[in-house]
Design an enzyme around this catalytic site. Structure first.
Site, PDB file in Angstrom:
ATOM      1  N   ASP A  39       0.687  -1.199   0.066  1.00  0.00           N
ATOM      2  CA  ASP A  39       0.159   0.056  -0.224  1.00  0.00           C
ATOM      3  C   ASP A  39       1.011   1.239  -0.069  1.00  0.00           C
ATOM      4  O   ASP A  39       0.444   2.346   0.562  1.00  0.00           O
ATOM      5  CB  ASP A  39      -1.104  -0.086   1.253  1.00  0.00           C
ATOM      6  CG  ASP A  39      -1.774  -1.260   1.229  1.00  0.00           C
ATOM      7  OD1 ASP A  39      -2.205  -1.750   0.401  1.00  0.00           O
ATOM      8  OD2 ASP A  39      -1.538  -1.975   2.574  1.00  0.00           O
ATOM      9  N   LYS A  71       1.823   2.006  -5.121  1.00  0.00           N
ATOM     10  CA  LYS A  71       2.486   1.611  -6.290  1.00  0.00           C
ATOM     11  C   LYS A  71       1.819   1.729  -7.710  1.00  0.00           C
ATOM     12  O   LYS A  71       2.320   2.064  -8.557  1.00  0.00           O
ATOM     13  CB  LYS A  71       2.899   0.027  -6.146  1.00  0.00           C
ATOM     14  CG  LYS A  71       4.057  -0.279  -5.110  1.00  0.00           C
ATOM     15  CD  LYS A  71       4.356  -1.840  -5.170  1.00  0.00           C
ATOM     16  CE  LYS A  71       3.088  -2.556  -4.474  1.00  0.00           C
ATOM     17  NZ  LYS A  71       2.855  -2.364  -2.857  1.00  0.00           N
TER      18      LYS A  71
HETATM   19  P1  IMP Z   1      -2.185 -13.175   1.710  1.00  0.00           P
HETATM   20  O1  IMP Z   1      -1.095 -12.653   0.596  1.00  0.00           O
HETATM   21  O2  IMP Z   1      -3.673 -12.831   1.363  1.00  0.00           O
HETATM   22  O3  IMP Z   1      -1.670 -14.668   2.048  1.00  0.00           O
HETATM   23  O4  IMP Z   1      -1.980 -12.354   3.043  1.00  0.00           O
HETATM   24  C1  IMP Z   1      -0.898 -12.359   3.861  1.00  0.00           C
HETATM   25  C2  IMP Z   1      -0.339 -11.221   4.357  1.00  0.00           C
HETATM   26  O5  IMP Z   1      -0.007 -10.192   3.334  1.00  0.00           O
HETATM   27  C3  IMP Z   1      -1.513 -10.569   5.049  1.00  0.00           C
HETATM   28  O6  IMP Z   1      -0.956  -9.776   6.323  1.00  0.00           O
HETATM   29  C4  IMP Z   1      -2.165  -9.412   4.201  1.00  0.00           C
HETATM   30  O7  IMP Z   1      -2.690  -8.218   4.890  1.00  0.00           O
HETATM   31  C5  IMP Z   1      -0.988  -9.013   3.374  1.00  0.00           C
HETATM   32  N1  IMP Z   1      -1.059  -8.576   2.053  1.00  0.00           N
HETATM   33  C6  IMP Z   1      -1.381  -9.259   0.972  1.00  0.00           C
HETATM   34  N2  IMP Z   1      -1.673  -8.405  -0.069  1.00  0.00           N
HETATM   35  C7  IMP Z   1      -1.391  -7.462   0.461  1.00  0.00           C
HETATM   36  C8  IMP Z   1      -1.408  -6.062  -0.588  1.00  0.00           C
HETATM   37  O8  IMP Z   1      -1.446  -6.038  -1.556  1.00  0.00           O
HETATM   38  N3  IMP Z   1      -1.005  -4.912   0.299  1.00  0.00           N
HETATM   39  C9  IMP Z   1      -0.920  -4.992   1.697  1.00  0.00           C
HETATM   40  N4  IMP Z   1      -0.787  -6.197   2.572  1.00  0.00           N
HETATM   41  C10 IMP Z   1      -1.041  -6.944   1.684  1.00  0.00           C
END
Ligand code: IMP
Length: 429
Positions: free
Chosen positions: A16, A19
């Site tokens: 966040d 980008k």
């Molecule tokens: P996952 O990628 O859904 O498995 O989430 C794993 C961790 O990465 C969590 O803490 C999510 O909140 C974080 N996360 C995944 N994608 C993003 C993103 O695009 N922006 C910020 N945090 C992310």
């Protein structure tokens, strides 16, 4: 410096960083934009012509006529999310035929991966929850590494429905063990029927395509999703995503050599945020944190969750500069800090015994007992959101940025002072 070249763009913090906006800005100089990792857990926001666009899977380059947009082999894509997004892009007037491409090697996030993601998260004890986006990312990458994954190219095969039935039977064993609802194999096979005709026209050999661009010296922008501190290898493991959002991921996730990369641009917010669980040394649980959240509009683009907010962390910035080899920084959201009388920069984490970490420790347990060491700088307390050049910035804002660059290394390339395309200042690039 403004020459045609292949650029890798990565996030430096916990995601966040803005980008989407920087990619949109840099796309003007590229002929193709490639996503190389992650999936629809990403949410890239672009504000153009007073309108807000949020993209999860399709590279944000789709908003620029004629640019090629490629989903590389390192991405895990949910075909239903992608179909929805393609429809949306068409409704915005984006032409897709001949310029949107999906790697036949990209893995797919299937319904059972989402179900397993939710069931695993529910089964984790309080304190161990990752706070995933629930998009099935971890289980899809686990299937890939476990050599059971389904790739985009598989939709072209006549036995696709049989493969689905077999994989559902396998996934049901996991879901049963987690006490979650099982899926019905024939229903799943039927569910995926429309995917075949909707995505087939876009599935192709993107490695060949990317190398045609490289051979023709047509510049490519490699668009990282998530960020360094969410990297499976370099992030705050296990509170990370399941891919490599760092610069090296651009090679493995798209099929290029490191020699083809001309520059790395890191995107870094001038304070810090995080969504989901996990360590965050400079997190603020007070009125300053609330000011950052409200002024910065810090609510997740994918899940709508309020983001955790805190001061700028130069330990993270320096670490990201090294891991990615950042040449230029795109610094974002300066305007969010406009009202603070004092702005703080974290330069280390102090342990109870007095030892100060100046690089990010692998042991998260050690971090839990540390407190941030801050350097305080005077704020500028005036509106920077209409600034159009570096010289026009308030002196204290310049000092704050210059001190950050001094601490983290690299050079400043872009500065963003607001959400719109017109609020992006080009500084050295
Ligand atoms: P996952 O990628 O859904 O498995 O989430 C794993 C961790 O990465 C969590 O803490 C999510 O909140 C974080 N996360 C995944 N994608 C993003 C993103 O695009 N922006 C910020 N945090 C992310």
């Amino acid at each position: 410096m403004r020459s045609l070249m292949n650029t890798v763009l990565v996030g430096a913090q916990w995601g966040d960083e803005g980008k989407g906006k920087v990619i949109d800005f840099l796309t003007e100089e590229a002929d193709a934009v490639v996503r190389f990792q992650g999936g629809s857990n990403a949410g890239h926001t672009v504000v153009a012509g007073g309108r807000k666009y949020v993209l999860h899977l399709i590279p944000s380059g789709i908003l620029h006529d004629g640019k090629h947009c490629i989903i590389g082999n390192g991405v895990v894509m949910d075909p239903f999310d992608l179909m929805k997004e393609l429809e949306q892009a068409e409704s915005w007037g984006c032409e897709l035929k001949g310029r949107f491409h999906i790697s036949e090697r990209a893995h797919m996030v299937m319904q059972w991966h989402r179900a397993i993601d939710a069931a695993e998260e529910a089964a984790r004890a309080e304190g161990s929850k990752i706070g995933t986006t629930g998009r099935g990312i971890g289980p899809a990458y686990a299937a890939k590494v476990g050599r059971r994954g389904l790739r985009a190219g598989d939709i072209l095969k006549p036995d696709f429905a049989d493969v689905i039935r077999r994989e559902v039977a396998e996934a049901n064993r996991t879901l049963r063990a987690l006490g979650a609802h099982e899926l019905e194999a024939d229903e799943m096979a039927r569910l995926y029927e429309p995917v075949v005709s909707a995505l087939m026209p876009y599935v192709t050999d993107t490695i060949q395509l990317i190398h045609e661009f490289i051979d023709a010296k047509r510049p490519i922008l490699f668009e990282g999703a998530q960020a360094t501190m969410l990297d499976i290898d370099f992030g705050t493991y296990p509170f990370v995503t399941s891919s490599n959002p760092t610069a090296g991921g651009a090679c493995t996730g798209s099929g290029i050599s490191p020699r083809s990369i001309d520059r790395v641009i890191g995107v870094m917010k001038l304070y810090t945020t995080r969504v989901g669980e996990g360590p965050f040394p400079t997190e603020l649980d007070d009125a300053d944190g609330e000011t950052l959240r409200v002024r910065g509009g810090e609510f997740g683009a994918t899940t709508g969750r309020p983001r955790r907010c805190g001061w700028f962390d130069a330990v993270v910035g320096r670490y990201a500069q090294r891991v990615n080899g950042v040449d230029y920084w795109a610094l974002t959201k300066l305007d969010v800090l406009d009202t603070f009388p004092v702005v703080r920069i974290c330069t280390g984490y102090r342990r109870k015994d007095g030892f100060v970490y100046t690089t990010f420790p692998a042991d998260l347990g050690a971090l839990a007992h540390c407190e941030p060491v801050y350097e305080d700088l005077p704020g500028w307390q005036c509106d920077t959101s209409k600034t159009t050049s570096w010289d026009a910035l308030p002196a204290n804002a310049k000092k704050y940025i210059e001190r950050i660059i001094e601490l983290v290394g690299g050079k400043i390339g872009v500065l963003s002072v607001g959400p719109g395309r017109e609020t992006t200042l080009r500084i050295n690039i």
